[in-house]
Scaffold this active site. Structure first.
Site, PDB file in Angstrom:
ATOM      1  N   GLY A 244      13.204  10.204  -4.217  1.00 30.82           N
ATOM      2  CA  GLY A 244      12.914   8.726  -3.879  1.00 30.82           C
ATOM      3  C   GLY A 244      12.885   7.971  -5.426  1.00 30.82           C
ATOM      4  O   GLY A 244      11.700   6.621  -4.840  1.00 30.82           O
TER       5      GLY A 244
ATOM      6  N   ASP B 234      19.613  14.304  -1.435  1.00 33.19           N
ATOM      7  CA  ASP B 234      19.087  13.458   0.186  1.00 33.19           C
ATOM      8  C   ASP B 234      17.891  14.645   0.416  1.00 33.19           C
ATOM      9  O   ASP B 234      18.023  15.717  -0.038  1.00 33.19           O
ATOM     10  CB  ASP B 234      20.156  14.117   1.261  1.00 33.19           C
ATOM     11  CG  ASP B 234      19.534  13.796   2.616  1.00 33.19           C
ATOM     12  OD1 ASP B 234      18.173  13.402   2.659  1.00 33.19           O
ATOM     13  OD2 ASP B 234      20.509  13.908   3.672  1.00 33.19           O
TER      14      ASP B 234
ATOM     15  N   TYR C 266       4.222   6.639  11.186  1.00 31.76           N
ATOM     16  CA  TYR C 266       3.993   6.120   9.387  1.00 31.76           C
ATOM     17  C   TYR C 266       2.222   7.239   9.120  1.00 31.76           C
ATOM     18  O   TYR C 266       2.544   7.546   8.548  1.00 31.76           O
ATOM     19  CB  TYR C 266       3.803   5.205   8.623  1.00 31.76           C
ATOM     20  CG  TYR C 266       3.752   4.625   6.983  1.00 31.76           C
ATOM     21  CD1 TYR C 266       4.611   5.396   6.688  1.00 31.76           C
ATOM     22  CD2 TYR C 266       2.811   4.254   6.683  1.00 31.76           C
ATOM     23  CE1 TYR C 266       4.786   5.038   5.111  1.00 31.76           C
ATOM     24  CE2 TYR C 266       2.384   4.034   5.495  1.00 31.76           C
ATOM     25  CZ  TYR C 266       3.169   4.046   4.576  1.00 31.76           C
ATOM     26  OH  TYR C 266       3.135   4.166   2.861  1.00 31.76           O
TER      27      TYR C 266
HETATM   28  N1  SER Z   1       3.024  -0.861   1.568  1.00 27.18           N
HETATM   29  C1  SER Z   1       2.407   0.809   2.490  1.00 27.18           C
HETATM   30  C2  SER Z   1       3.099   0.200   3.858  1.00 27.18           C
HETATM   31  O1  SER Z   1       3.268  -1.314   4.090  1.00 27.18           O
HETATM   32  C3  SER Z   1       1.184   1.145   2.772  1.00 27.18           C
HETATM   33  O2  SER Z   1       1.560   2.206   2.359  1.00 27.18           O
HETATM   34  O3  SER Z   1       4.230   0.537   4.381  1.00 27.18           O
END
Ligand code: SER
Length: 315
Positions: free
Chosen positions: A8, A49, A138
């Site tokens: 990344g 990838d 997330y």
């Molecule tokens: N900066 C990140 C986000 O807003 C937080 O880990 O997804």
């Protein structure tokens, strides 16, 4: 850390981390990898990838890496738009990277986030060890990632380390898909348009940190004496906590005519509401000497100066 491979490397953290590590450890000792090619190529780079486990393993072996920093991931708002893809990429990429670290005995870093907390987490001065029931994909990925890194340390002895980053603010790479990104956009718009429409509502406090402090934190943690690390993979770190009016006021100290209004995005606002207002970084301070140099006003001075230079150069 003598031979460091980064996944990344073209992302928000990766692009600056590569520069910082190359200054510190030498250009030839830092291998950047990303699914995209960098705009400017100045040092070792491989297209990768992170879902391709074999290629990741081969690249690390050919380079002779002793350290792997896994930065490839989707941020919170992008993950919410495509949760299944986020699960596959964020978890699949991480487990591939951990396997490479296990097989080749590499020191390992990957970031967690304030996103690993949820609505039932204590909101103020959020403790290092507390309830984590995030309500975003997330966040689910980040909690699972923290646990997976702990597991690879306990089960296989991989030297895994990590921090829970707050919103990171930087001027090098435009932000991509985070909830905290309003605090980056606001500086760009302040300079280019003199006004900003915030998608995050007034009074929404979130932790933040300026990128130079974040990069130093990664290096300090990776160089820390392992015997002192109790919380290996999930250290709370933060430099400041503010809400939109406070960052606007900090900008107005330099650009008095700066204007801000609101058009709140319900998706990102719900994410922001589920995160802490401020977190407690005392474990990071005690176990490896974490320290941030920039507060809100010091960051504003530097961001405005650097972005003004950038805008003039690109004009
Ligand atoms: N900066 C990140 C986000 O807003 C937080 O880990 O997804």
């Amino acid at each position: 850390m003598k031979k460091i491979m980064i996944t990344g490397a073209c992302g928000q953290i990766g692009s600056e981390l590569v520069m910082k590590l190359r200054e510190t450890y030498g250009t030839e000792n830092v291998l950047a990898t990303d699914i995209r090619k960098p705009a400017v190529q100045k040092g070792p780079f491989e297209t990768l990838d992170v879902m391709d486990a074999k290629r990741m393993n081969d690249i690390a072996k050919d380079f002779g890496a002793d350290t792997l920093m896994h930065m490839a991931a989707l941020l919170s708002a992008t993950a919410e738009n495509n949760p299944l893809f986020a699960w596959n990429l964020n978890m699949g990429g991480l487990v591939n990277a951990l396997e490479v670290a296990r097989e080749q005995n590499l020191q390992f870093f990957t970031p967690s986030s304030i996103g690993a907390f949820g609505p039932s987490t204590p909101k103020n001065n959020t403790p290092q060890d507390t309830l984590q029931r995030p309500s975003t994909m997330y966040g689910v990925n980040k909690v699972a990632g923290e646990l997976l890194c702990d597991y690879y340390f306990q089960r296989f002895g991989v030297d895994t380390r990590g921090v829970r980053f707050p919103g990171l603010i930087s001027y090098v790479t435009p932000p991509g898909g985070g909830t905290t990104d309003y605090a980056v956009d606001i500086y760009y718009k302040a300079i280019t348009e003199g006004k900003y429409t915030s998608y995050i509502a007034k009074d929404s406090y979130m932790d933040m940190m300026y990128m130079p402090d974040a990069l130093q934190a990664i290096i300090d943690l990776m160089e820390a004496d392992p015997a002192k690390l109790i919380h290996r993979n999930a250290f709370n770190v933060t430099a400041m906590s503010f809400e939109p009016e406070e960052i606007a006021a900090s900008i107005r100290k330099h650009l008095p005519n700066f204007e801000m209004d609101y058009d709140v995005d319900p998706v990102r606002q719900a994410i922001a509401d589920s995160w802490p207002d401020s977190i407690d970084a005392s474990a990071a301070k005690e176990e490896w000497g974490f320290k941030a140099k920039y507060d809100l006003d010091a960051m504003t001075v530097d961001m405005l100066k650097k972005l003004q230079e950038k805008v003039i150069k690109s004009a």
